[in-house]
Design an enzyme around this catalytic site. Structure first.
Site, PDB file in Angstrom:
ATOM      1  CE  LYS A 172      -1.839   1.765   4.007  1.00 35.57           C
ATOM      2  NZ  LYS A 172      -1.547   3.202   4.106  1.00 35.57           N
ATOM      3  CG  ASN A 173       2.399   2.707   3.551  1.00 34.65           C
ATOM      4  OD1 ASN A 173       1.241   3.029   3.331  1.00 34.65           O
ATOM      5  ND2 ASN A 173       2.878   2.529   4.774  1.00 34.65           N
ATOM      6  NE  ARG A 199       0.845  12.690   6.899  1.00 31.43           N
ATOM      7  CZ  ARG A 199       1.216  13.837   7.419  1.00 31.43           C
ATOM      8  NH1 ARG A 199       0.318  14.678   7.842  1.00 31.43           N
ATOM      9  NH2 ARG A 199       2.485  14.137   7.524  1.00 31.43           N
ATOM     10  CB  CYS A 222      -5.198  10.930  11.365  1.00 31.05           C
ATOM     11  SG  CYS A 222      -3.568  10.291  11.559  1.00 31.05           S
ATOM     12  NE  ARG A 247       0.339  10.454   9.910  1.00 29.87           N
ATOM     13  CZ  ARG A 247      -0.031   9.319   9.319  1.00 29.87           C
ATOM     14  NH1 ARG A 247      -1.206   8.842   9.495  1.00 29.87           N
ATOM     15  NH2 ARG A 247       0.797   8.673   8.534  1.00 29.87           N
ATOM     16  N   PRO A 248       2.072  16.823  11.182  1.00 30.40           N
ATOM     17  CG  PRO A 248       3.759  17.980  12.306  1.00 30.40           C
ATOM     18  CD  PRO A 248       2.916  16.752  12.373  1.00 30.40           C
ATOM     19  CG  ASP A 304       7.211  20.576   9.917  1.00 31.53           C
ATOM     20  OD1 ASP A 304       6.441  19.608  10.095  1.00 31.53           O
ATOM     21  OD2 ASP A 304       8.362  20.610  10.389  1.00 31.53           O
ATOM     22  CG  ASP A 336       2.782   1.565   9.473  1.00 26.70           C
ATOM     23  OD1 ASP A 336       2.367   2.430  10.260  1.00 26.70           O
ATOM     24  OD2 ASP A 336       2.958   1.790   8.257  1.00 26.70           O
ATOM     25  NE  ARG A 382      -6.887   4.423   5.488  1.00 24.27           N
ATOM     26  CZ  ARG A 382      -5.899   4.736   6.331  1.00 24.27           C
ATOM     27  NH1 ARG A 382      -6.133   4.825   7.602  1.00 24.27           N
ATOM     28  NH2 ARG A 382      -4.694   4.983   5.877  1.00 24.27           N
TER      29      ARG A 382
END
Ligand code: UD1
Length: 421
Positions: free
Chosen positions: A22-23, A94, A118, A123-124, A126, A308, A400
């Site tokens: 997935k990632n 995300r 979330c 989870r910024p 920047d 994860d 998901r």
């Protein structure tokens, strides 16, 4: 609304094939926005997040064809039809922020909602913005939206404060079409970064050093199309490894890259599972000998123990002999599963960023709710071993990121069914 009903299951036995990652799939699909030529992405997992990414790409003008039976998606983006990310889709995951780099590089502008927090943390973004600004993007933020524009991006030296996976990917994708050379230092080194670089190079980019903490990208004027096969999902594989050990089973997990699973295999061995590479080199066998033992875990960027896999390991250690300490260093709120595991009889205390897990002899099935993807996986694992019946609500979180998980588990002898509520 659907739920899983799980009954205490026998030791899992047999062979399971892991789906594509997935990632890796999500950033690679976002990267197809960089070229007007057609890209064929193979071994794409059938997941809710992939479906959302497909719809999302369509809003930018992508022509897509997902042949689910062949796990293949064809994407062609002849023209960028819009540079504005639609709010509902952008906020649904995300990874939607990963179109920022490609749209900026290809279409010179982008308007995209700031991703909110979330369940697992704030989870910024920047580091994404810092990198894109260094490449010459003019970035402003107003009313929760990010606006960015740049005539043509130019290469730059960027040092990330933290090896963020998403920031490394966004910057890499933007830099492939920038003028000149970009160097990303303290970059993430996850296998999914290497896979994205592999795809970008397959369509004509010049990315070197992916998989090390310094990535060098020589910008090119344009990219072509191509075919690319995604790496196997190391987190799905790890989840089946834990399932095999936890149920005292014997499972052959196929379609894996053994190297990607080293941190998980090492901890399973510590917990008293046998992890063996099978002859083909890409097959691994997990056989449990004796009672599970305690182990301490600290999540870290790759090649450290993956965040994860933290929730799934907590399900395992909840039944191990002794006290285990699990420390989460990547996300600040990733213990949402603890409350639900405790309702099943686990003995876990949270102290700041650590969970202290006192192993118990057994868990008891009950009704539980999943709050995020990996928390859901942990509840499934506990359900397999808990006495009686476990009912898991809000399983869309699990859909998901796990492709047909109940079918795969049933193939190994698990008693799990999906029902509509
Ligand atoms: C990706 C994975 C996710 C995994 C995570 C860490 C995808 C789609 N998701 O998420 O499954 O758990 O890597 O391996 O690939 N951070 C900042 N500023 C930034 C970016 C990140 O402070 O600009 C922080 C985050 O809030 C978080 C940490 O850095 O606490 C790690 O985030 P990051 O590595 O960026 O993870 P993601 O790419 O979001």
């Amino acid at each position: 609304m659907e739920k899983f009903i799980i009954t205490q299951s026998p030791p899992l036995k047999g062979t399971v094939r892991v789906s594509g990652s997935k990632n890796a799939a999500l950033p690679i699909l976002a990267a197809t926005l960089l070229t007007e030529a057609q890209c064929v992405i193979k071994d794409v997992p059938e997941l809710l997040d992939v479906q959302r990414m497909e719809e999302y790409l369509q809003t930018f003008g992508a022509d897509t064809q997902w042949q689910r039976e062949k796990n293949k998606i064809t994407v062609g983006v002849k023209k960028i039809a819009s540079t504005e990310a639609p709010y509902p889709l952008a906020c649904s995951m995300r990874a939607s922020f990963l179109v920022m780099g490609p749209l900026l590089a290809r279409a010179a502008r982008v308007k995209i909602p700031l991703p909110g927090g979330c369940a697992i943390g704030a989870r910024p973004v920047d580091q994404h913005l810092k990198g894109l600004a260094a490449l010459g993007a003019e970035i402003t933020q107003e009313h929760g939206m990010v606006y960015a524009k740049a005539k043509r991006l130019r290469g730059a030296n960027i040092y990330l404060d933290f090896p963020s996976v998403g920031a490394t990917e966004n910057i890499m994708m933007a830099a492939v079409l920038a003028r000149g050379r970009t160097i990303i230092e303290n970059s993430a080194i996850e296998p999914e970064i290497v896979d994205l670089a592999g795809f970008l190079n397959a369509i004509g980019a010049d990315v070197r050093g992916a998989g090390t903490d310094t990535i060098r990208i020589n910008g090119v004027r344009g990219l072509r199309g191509g075919e690319y096969t995604i790496i196997p999902d190391r987190i799905e594989a790890g989840t089946f490894m834990v399932a095999a050990a936890l149920t005292r089973g014997d499972v052959l997990i196929e379609n894996i890259v053994a190297d990607h699973l080293k941190p998980v295999a090492a901890k399973l061995k510590e917990a008293n599972a046998a992890v063996e590479e099978a002859e083909t080199g890409l097959q691994v066998r997990y056989v449990l000998r004796g009672r599970l033992k305690r182990a301490d875990i600290k999540t870290l960027p790759y090649p450290g123990f993956p965040t994860d896999m933290q929730a799934q390991f907590m399900s395992l250690l909840a039944l191990a002999e002794g006290t285990s300490i699990i420390t989460e260093t990547i996300f600040e709120n990733r213990f949402m599963h603890v409350g639900e595991l405790k309702r099943m009889g686990a003995n876990i205390k949270i102290e700041s960023r650590s969970a202290i897990v006192e192993g118990v002899e057994k868990l008891a099935g009950t009704q539980v709710r999943t709050t995020d993807l990996r928390a859901g996986a942990a509840l499934i694992l506990s359900g397999l071993i808990a006495e009686g019946e476990t009912e898991i609500d809000d399983i869309y979180h699990i859909d998901r990121g796990y492709c047909k998980i109940e079918e795969k588990l049933r193939g190994l002898g698990a008693k799990i069914k999906r029902v509509s509520s």
